[in-house]
Design an enzyme around this catalytic site. Sequence first.
Site, PDB file in Angstrom:
ATOM      1  N   SER A 376       0.797  -1.233   0.000  1.00 36.31           N
ATOM      2  CA  SER A 376       0.000   0.000   0.000  1.00 36.31           C
ATOM      3  C   SER A 376       0.826   1.278   0.000  1.00 36.31           C
ATOM      4  O   SER A 376       0.251   2.375  -0.022  1.00 36.31           O
ATOM      5  CB  SER A 376      -0.944   0.010   1.202  1.00 36.31           C
ATOM      6  OG  SER A 376      -1.982  -0.907   1.019  1.00 36.31           O
ATOM      7  N   LYS A 379      -0.115   3.783  -2.596  1.00 31.82           N
ATOM      8  CA  LYS A 379      -1.177   4.786  -2.495  1.00 31.82           C
ATOM      9  C   LYS A 379      -0.623   6.212  -2.412  1.00 31.82           C
ATOM     10  O   LYS A 379      -1.350   7.167  -2.707  1.00 31.82           O
ATOM     11  CB  LYS A 379      -2.066   4.475  -1.296  1.00 31.82           C
ATOM     12  CG  LYS A 379      -2.860   3.171  -1.440  1.00 31.82           C
ATOM     13  CD  LYS A 379      -3.806   2.965  -0.282  1.00 31.82           C
ATOM     14  CE  LYS A 379      -4.666   1.723  -0.453  1.00 31.82           C
ATOM     15  NZ  LYS A 379      -3.943   0.481  -0.196  1.00 31.82           N
ATOM     16  N   SER A 433      -5.769   3.365   4.678  1.00 37.77           N
ATOM     17  CA  SER A 433      -5.278   2.483   3.614  1.00 37.77           C
ATOM     18  C   SER A 433      -6.391   1.645   3.000  1.00 37.77           C
ATOM     19  O   SER A 433      -6.220   0.454   2.751  1.00 37.77           O
ATOM     20  CB  SER A 433      -4.162   1.573   4.149  1.00 37.77           C
ATOM     21  OG  SER A 433      -3.371   1.084   3.095  1.00 37.77           O
ATOM     22  N   LYS A 538       2.948   6.475   5.751  1.00 33.79           N
ATOM     23  CA  LYS A 538       2.160   5.492   4.995  1.00 33.79           C
ATOM     24  C   LYS A 538       2.661   4.101   5.308  1.00 33.79           C
ATOM     25  O   LYS A 538       3.865   3.836   5.288  1.00 33.79           O
ATOM     26  CB  LYS A 538       2.250   5.726   3.479  1.00 33.79           C
ATOM     27  CG  LYS A 538       1.278   4.849   2.688  1.00 33.79           C
ATOM     28  CD  LYS A 538      -0.151   5.256   2.936  1.00 33.79           C
ATOM     29  CE  LYS A 538      -1.160   4.218   2.478  1.00 33.79           C
ATOM     30  NZ  LYS A 538      -1.295   3.097   3.436  1.00 33.79           N
TER      31      LYS A 538
END
Length: 588
Positions: A376, A379, A433, A538
Site C-alpha cells: 500500500s 497509495k 489504507s 504510509k
Amino acid sequence: MPLHLMIHALGWTLIHSLWQIALICCLCGVIQVCFRNSHPRRRYVVCLIALLACVLFPVAEFTTRLMAIREAGGLATMHMTSQAADTLSRWIAFTEANLNACVSLWAIGVIFMGARMTSGLVWLHAMRRAGHRMPDLERRIAPFMARLNIRRDIMVRAVDHLTTPMTFATFRPVILVPVALLGQISPHYLDALLAHELAHIKRFDYCINILQGMVETLLFFHPGIWWLSRSVRHLREEIADDLAASALDDACVLAHALNELEQFQSSPHPLAQSAHGGALVSRIKRLVRPERRAISWKMTFPVIGLAATCLIAQAKPTHPHPVPAKAESVVAAATTSEATPIRAAALRSANVLVVDEDSGKVLVEKNADHIVPIASLTKLMTAMVILDARQNMSEAIQIDKADVDTLKHSTSRVPVGAKLPRREVLQLALMSSDNRAAKALARNYPGGLPAFQRAVQSKTRTLGMQHTTILEPTGLSPANTSTASDLIKMAEAAAKYPEISDVTTDSREIIKVKGRQVEYHNTNHFVGKKGWEILLSKTGYTVEAGRCMIMRLKSAGKRFTMVLLNADGSATRARDIMNIRKMLEKQG
C-alpha cells in the site's frame, strides 16, 4: 517432619529440576526435529508428555528426598550437609548455604504467577457477564457444530474491549467475539474464525490450557517450560486450523480470515483460547501452501550434546568463567559509543533506508537497491497523481462493485454504493489504507484507469524512480515493485503536497458513510503518539511485501525520512522504527 528439612529437600529438588527439565526439552526437541513433517496431533502429544514429565520428575525427586530423610530420621541429611564443604565443590557448598533463599524466591514467584492466573480467570468471567448474547451467530455456527460432531450447547457473546475471538469454559462453553470485529470483517470470514473456536471446544482445549497454566505457575523459572508451552500452543492452533478447514471445506477462507485478524492485537491474557495464537504467518502459509520441511540433522547433534551435558551437570558443577578481553572490549565499545549510527544488520526489516533531509546524508542503508513489492505504499503515488489532475475535491464519488478487491479479498469498511466527496475518499485511501477508496479514485480519474496508469508512469519517470513499476492503484498486486532508494524520492515528492501531509498525520477521523458516523484510524500507530512529530506517513502490507513503512519525522530539530520494507511482522517493524528513532535522537 521439621520445616527446615522439607525446605532442604525442596531446595535441592528445584536445583536438580534445572537439568532434568533441560534434558526433557532436549529430547523433545530431537523428536520434533525428526518428526517435523508428521501430523501436528502427534507432535502435540509429544510436547504434552514432555510438559507432564517436567512436573513428574521434580515430584519424584522431592518424594524420594523426603522418604530418605524420614528413614534416616534427619541425621543422614544433616551429616551430608556438614561434609559437603570438604567433599564437594564450592559451588555445592554455596548452594547448600542459600537453599532457604532459593525456596523463598520460588515461593514468591509461584504466588505472583498464581495471582496472575487467577486474575485472568476473573477477567474472563467478567467479560462473559458483560457480553451480549448473539442468537444470530449461534444459529450460524450450528452447521459447523454438526460437521465437527459437537453436541454441547454453545453460547456466543459480543464483548467490548477484546481484539480477537476467544473460547471460555469447558462444560458450558462460550465464544466471546469482539464487537469491533463484527463491523470490520465479512460474514464468511467471521464464520471461519468461529469454526476455529469450535475446534478448540471440540478438543477441550480450554481445560488443557488451564492445566498448562498451572505447570507454568509452578515451574515459571525455567525457560524450557516456556518453550514447551509455546510449542504446545502453536501446535494446538494448527490442529484447530485443520479441524476448522475441514468444517469449512476451504482452507483458503480460513487463511484469509486469519490474515484479516492479524490486524488486531493479540489476546489480552494467555488463558484464553483464540484463533490469533501461534505464528500467524506460518499458519497462513501452511493452510494455503503446505510444504514438507527437510530434516535438519545438523541441529540434532548440538541438542544431543546439550542433553549429555545436562546428565553430568550435577556431578561436575560449573564455575563462572571470566569474560575474554576481546569480548569485554566489544561490550565496552558498544556501551560507550556516542552518536554512532545504528548498524543496518541490527534491523530486522529486509530493506531499510534513512536519510537526513537537511544534509542529504544517508544514515542507515540496508539492501536499499533491491527491487521488492511495496504493497500500500503505492497509495502515495496514487494520491499524487490524483492531486496533479486538479479535480474537484468536493465532487461525490460512488464506491462501485468494480472497486471490490478480487485479488486478495481484503475487507473494507466503505460499503458498495456509498457516495463520498473525493477529499474524504482520498483521506480513507491514505489514512486507513482503504483499497476500495484507492481504486475508486483511479477509476474516476479523467480518462479512467488507462489514463491513470499513463499518468503514474509519467510521474515515476519525472521523479527519477527508474526501478519502480506500478500497475494498479492499491498495492495489492505483487507486481507493484520498487526499491527503498526510489521510495525515498517518492516520499520527498509526496511531502510537497499539503493534502497528503495533513491526511497521513491524522490519527483518526469520523466520516459520514450512508447516513451514519464511522470512525476511521490511521494504520500507523505512532501517529498521534506523545513525543512523535510525524510529518508524513504510509504503511503497507501484503503477504509478498511483508510489513512496510514510509515515514517522515522531525527529531532533535532535524527532518528525516525513513523507508522500511519487508519486515516479518508489525512488532518487528515497530522495533526497527524505535531503534532508528533512538539513533536519530543521539545524533541530535
